[in-house]
Design an enzyme around this catalytic site. Structure first.
Site, PDB file in Angstrom:
ATOM      1  N   LYS A  18    -105.172 -36.575 -11.467  1.00  0.00           N
ATOM      2  CA  LYS A  18    -106.499 -36.875 -10.916  1.00  0.00           C
ATOM      3  C   LYS A  18    -107.410 -37.463 -11.996  1.00  0.00           C
ATOM      4  CE  LYS A  18    -109.590 -33.356 -10.428  1.00  0.00           C
ATOM      5  NZ  LYS A  18    -110.976 -33.116 -10.118  1.00  0.00           N
ATOM      6  N   LYS A  76    -106.128 -25.365 -14.486  1.00  0.00           N
ATOM      7  CA  LYS A  76    -107.083 -25.319 -15.600  1.00  0.00           C
ATOM      8  C   LYS A  76    -106.709 -24.259 -16.632  1.00  0.00           C
ATOM      9  CE  LYS A  76    -110.942 -27.766 -13.780  1.00  0.00           C
ATOM     10  NZ  LYS A  76    -112.349 -27.990 -13.663  1.00  0.00           N
ATOM     11  N   LYS A 121    -113.291 -35.770 -15.589  1.00  0.00           N
ATOM     12  CA  LYS A 121    -114.228 -35.861 -16.715  1.00  0.00           C
ATOM     13  C   LYS A 121    -113.592 -35.337 -17.991  1.00  0.00           C
ATOM     14  CE  LYS A 121    -118.022 -34.174 -13.847  1.00  0.00           C
ATOM     15  NZ  LYS A 121    -117.506 -32.926 -13.270  1.00  0.00           N
TER      16      LYS A 121
END
Ligand code: AQP
Length: 345
Positions: free
Chosen positions: A207, A115, A210
């Protein structure tokens, strides 16, 4: 260790549209576990703000995740559904765990590395400390089982390390206060089924998420039949027919992903899907996948829409859940303050 009652805890971030990965990897399992355990399901808004959230969007997404929980079959009367920020014990225990966990442990977390990317100096301190807050979420309720997708496995291992270190560091204090040898349980992850890591429909190495910029990478729980059909038809595949044996899915990430999704939606296995579709073309299989996904997801989308039309009813569910969660959380925080040596009135 003193016996701890079995309890399930898990959370979902209100960071955007819930997708098929969230459903198959986590929420579907939440629903199943209700039959066997006392469950606490949390909309983790404190986690969400580790990256920027527009305030009005955060409110909408918090209610939407709550609606999704209920639309998927979670019973907020028998179990507890609430949003994390309403129970202050999460933040309090997270601070104590910040002082238990070691920098080296957090430095190894792959989700932080993914991230933060190359922009490490600019991400929030909260994003780095995220796993300590997650450990606090779970251990505040001394939860014994946590249903999650594969991507959360490392965070669950860290939760166990924190519980173990806390129990060891404060061992003498624990026995002095009559807590036996340990206060926190070593929580078990529940990672099961054929779709514990649902991949992007556009890239089998990523993956489903969202925050992926492409809406075509995921099936949202609110997508209608037309959107689901369009996304499945455009899903990346390879030119070979489907194999007849599961071993033939190795090195074919896109095929493996679609077969896993089909199996999970049907509560079957990948092999049972290949028994039916092996040797056939993707076009036939994709048609069947669209039908199945629409059949399983349309009722959820319809129910979410109905629930979202009455925001005050959703807020009442969250308030009631927070009141019940707080009773458990306050007791843990009082115990922990005693164990750590904080003077209380
Ligand atoms: N692709 C996935 N396959 C299987 N399980 C998944 N989960 C998430 N993505 C997949 C599981 O869903 C639960 C809730 O996840 P989360 O919203 O708390 O955070 P996340 O894992 O970071 O999910 P996203 O969709 O990737 O969100 P963003 O883009 O905001 O980071 C967890 O149990 C997770 O394992």
């Amino acid at each position: 260790m003193a016996a701890v009652a079995e309890r399930v805890f898990s959370g979902v971030q209100p960071t955007g549209n819930l997708h098929l990965g969230n459903y198959l990897g986590a929420i579907k399992r939440f629903v199943e576990l209700q039959e066997r355990f006392d469950c606490i399901y949390c909309v983790v808004d404190l986690h969400a703000i580790t990256v920027w959230q527009e305030p009005e969007e955060l409110k909408r997404h918090t209610r939407e995740v709550t609606a999704a929980f209920i639309a998927c079959g979670i019973d907020p009367k028998k179990h507890i559904v609430f949003n994390q920020s309403q129970v202050s014990g999460h933040a309090e225990l997270a601070w104590i765990f910040n002082c238990v966990a070691r920098m080296g442990w957090l430095n190894r977390m792959t989700q932080f590395k993914e991230k933060a990317g190359k922009d490490r100096e600019n991400v929030s301190v909260g994003l780095f400390a995220y796993p300590d807050l997650m450990a606090a979420d779970i251990l505040l309720y001394r939860a014994t089982h946590v249903p999650v997708g594969e991507d959360q496995k490392q965070h669950l291992e860290l939760t166990r390390d924190i519980a173990q270190k806390f129990n060891t560091d404060f061992g003498p204090s624990l026995s002095g206060l009559g807590f036996g040898e340990g206060y926190f349980p070593l929580t078990e992850p529940v990672i099961a089924g054929p779709a514990t890591r649902v991949m992007s429909l556009r890239d089998g190495s990523k993956k489903m998420s969202k925050s992926d910029a492409s809406d075509f990478s995921r099936i949202n729980l609110t997508d209608d039949a037309e959107a689901i059909a369009g996304k499945v038809r455009r899903a990346k595949t390879d030119p070979e027919p489907l194999p007849s044996e599961e071993a033939g899915l190795k090195e074919r990430p896109e095929a493996d992903n679609l077969v896993g999704i089909y199996a999970a939606l049907l509560d079957g296995t990948k092999q049972s899907v290949l028994d039916q579709f092996g040797g056939g073309q993707f076009s036939t299989f994709k048609g069947a996948l669209v039908d199945l996904a629409v059949e399983k997801l349309s009722p959820i989308a319809g129910e979410m829409k109905r629930l979202m039309a009455d925001v005050s009813a959703i807020d009442a569910i969250l308030a009631d859940g927070a009141d019940r969660a707080r009773v458990i959380a306050d007791k843990t925080i009082a115990d922990v303050k005693d164990i750590v040596g904080m003077v209380r009135r």
